[in-house]
Write an enzyme that holds these catalytic residues in place. Structure first.
Site, PDB file in Angstrom:
ATOM      1  N   ASP A  72       0.845  -1.186   0.000  1.00  0.00           N
ATOM      2  CA  ASP A  72       0.000   0.000   0.000  1.00  0.00           C
ATOM      3  C   ASP A  72       0.886   1.244   0.000  1.00  0.00           C
ATOM      4  O   ASP A  72       1.995   1.222   0.525  1.00  0.00           O
ATOM      5  CB  ASP A  72      -0.893   0.028   1.249  1.00  0.00           C
ATOM      6  CG  ASP A  72      -1.963  -1.062   1.208  1.00  0.00           C
ATOM      7  OD1 ASP A  72      -2.278  -1.549   0.106  1.00  0.00           O
ATOM      8  OD2 ASP A  72      -2.481  -1.416   2.289  1.00  0.00           O
ATOM      9  N   TYR A  80       4.638  -9.045   7.847  1.00  0.00           N
ATOM     10  CA  TYR A  80       4.153  -7.691   8.119  1.00  0.00           C
ATOM     11  C   TYR A  80       4.312  -7.353   9.590  1.00  0.00           C
ATOM     12  O   TYR A  80       4.293  -8.245  10.451  1.00  0.00           O
ATOM     13  CB  TYR A  80       2.646  -7.578   7.822  1.00  0.00           C
ATOM     14  CG  TYR A  80       2.252  -7.818   6.400  1.00  0.00           C
ATOM     15  CD1 TYR A  80       2.175  -6.763   5.496  1.00  0.00           C
ATOM     16  CD2 TYR A  80       1.925  -9.100   5.963  1.00  0.00           C
ATOM     17  CE1 TYR A  80       1.780  -6.982   4.187  1.00  0.00           C
ATOM     18  CE2 TYR A  80       1.535  -9.332   4.651  1.00  0.00           C
ATOM     19  CZ  TYR A  80       1.467  -8.266   3.773  1.00  0.00           C
ATOM     20  OH  TYR A  80       1.077  -8.493   2.478  1.00  0.00           O
ATOM     21  N   TYR A  83      -5.151  -9.615   2.614  1.00  0.00           N
ATOM     22  CA  TYR A  83      -5.177  -8.202   2.980  1.00  0.00           C
ATOM     23  C   TYR A  83      -5.089  -8.078   4.500  1.00  0.00           C
ATOM     24  O   TYR A  83      -5.971  -8.556   5.221  1.00  0.00           O
ATOM     25  CB  TYR A  83      -6.459  -7.543   2.478  1.00  0.00           C
ATOM     26  CG  TYR A  83      -6.557  -7.468   0.975  1.00  0.00           C
ATOM     27  CD1 TYR A  83      -5.911  -6.456   0.274  1.00  0.00           C
ATOM     28  CD2 TYR A  83      -7.293  -8.401   0.261  1.00  0.00           C
ATOM     29  CE1 TYR A  83      -6.001  -6.371  -1.106  1.00  0.00           C
ATOM     30  CE2 TYR A  83      -7.394  -8.326  -1.127  1.00  0.00           C
ATOM     31  CZ  TYR A  83      -6.749  -7.308  -1.806  1.00  0.00           C
ATOM     32  OH  TYR A  83      -6.849  -7.234  -3.164  1.00  0.00           O
TER      33      TYR A  83
END
Ligand SMILES: [Zn+2]
Length: 328
Positions: free
Chosen positions: A125, A191, A263
């Site tokens: 993103d 992440y 996501y």
């Protein structure tokens, strides 16, 4: 037949002579520079094929897109009719810079090419940083006049140019098929998310929720925030590993290693039930990702750095999925 025999003898002879003149190696497969000779029309056409530089980039600041992002109000022209575009102040871009703009011009300059194309192994993103292992990318340089450049020096040049916004590592000279490899190889991602809750969360409940998401399959319907440009489908993705720490009753840091395509913002928030299970659902509170960093990108079936795709001898270690979690 005779035509074919003449053609191959002619090609061999021309190849031998041009090779001798230029000191180049003759190749009839996929040469860097290709000549098309038409003896009848007495013409020679020359194509100078692209050169490819592979590497990994780290994006150290938020709000930098991967590639140039033209303003959608003026289609990148900076003008609407005779008027300067108000949305982008006439710049023609929605974001001032991009990973592409901070890297590709340096490569183009050093290889003395005409143009470049930036190919990334997926993209994070715009508001997420890319840290840790960095993300594989390829810069394709069109019509380069120099191919054998020093990649260590090139790396230094790019990093000086990108001024702490972007950093590249492990640059290598690659063959043309690196582009497809980098774009098609399935990759798992690591992440780190800073998460906030709208109600106080109990330490035990948090630990339990996080560990129940580890090794689980997530059913995820295309998030609302991207549904205008992606097909509305439900897919299943694995969470390989999940850990976290509750810093205050309403704030936590979560580390996640997942299959590509999951996501993360929605794995935390549930996206109004479109992602299941989710951290918000398990804790029965509303949960939001405030900051997101990608900390690792790994090839699933093979490392991105596959030997046969490179034309230099530089040794670059490929990050492995089991390596200890990289911090900043
Ligand atoms: Zn504009």
């Amino acid at each position: 037949d005779r035509g074919e025999a003449f053609k191959s003898a002619f090609n061999r002879e021309v190849g031998k002579r041009v090779g001798k003149m230029t000191g180049g190696e003759v190749s009839f497969e996929r040469p860097d520079v290709q000549f098309l000779i038409d003896p009848e029309a007495d013409t020679v056409e020359c194509s100078n094929h692209s050169a490819f530089v592979y590497g990994r980039y780290r994006k150290l600041e938020r709000d930098i897109p991967q590639t140039k992002w033209p303003c959608n109000a003026c289609q990148g022209s900076g003008y609407i009719g005779q008027q300067q575009c108000e949305k982008c102040d006439g710049v023609g871009l929605l974001y001032e810079t991009s990973v592409e703009q901070l890297t590709a011009p340096v490569v183009c300059d050093v290889m003395d090419g005409t143009e470049t194309s930036f190919h990334g192994a997926g993209r994070e993103d715009v508001d997420a940083r890319m840290l840790g292992t960095g993300r594989p990318f390829v810069i394709e340089v069109f019509e380069p006049r120099r191919r054998d450049v020093n990649t260590v020096r090139l790396e230094g040049d790019i990093n000086a140019f990108a001024e702490d916004m972007v950093e590249v590592t492990g640059l290598r000279l690659a063959t043309y098929n690196i582009v497809e490899w980098v774009k098609e190889l399935d990759a798992s991602k690591r992440y780190r998310a800073v998460v906030s809750f709208d109600e106080r969360v109990d330490e035990d409940a948090f630990t339990q929720a996080v560990s129940s998401l580890e090794n689980s399959s997530i059913e995820q319907r295309t998030p609302r925030r991207v549904s205008h440009r992606r097909a509305d489908i439900t897919r299943t993705r694995e969470v390989y590993q999940m850990g976290g720490e509750l810093h205050t009753p309403t704030k936590a840091v979560v580390d996640i290693h997942t299959a590509g395509g999951l996501y993360i913002k929605e794995l935390i928030s549930s996206d109004e039930g479109r992602t299941e299970p989710s951290l918000a659902e398990l804790l029965e509170v509303s949960a939001t990702v405030n900051k997101l960093d990608v900390t690792g990108v790994y090839g699933e079936s093979a490392p991105f750095e596959k030997d046969t795709l490179f034309r230099d001898d530089r040794i670059v270690e490929s990050p492995t999925q089991v390596s200890p979690q990289s911090s900043e």
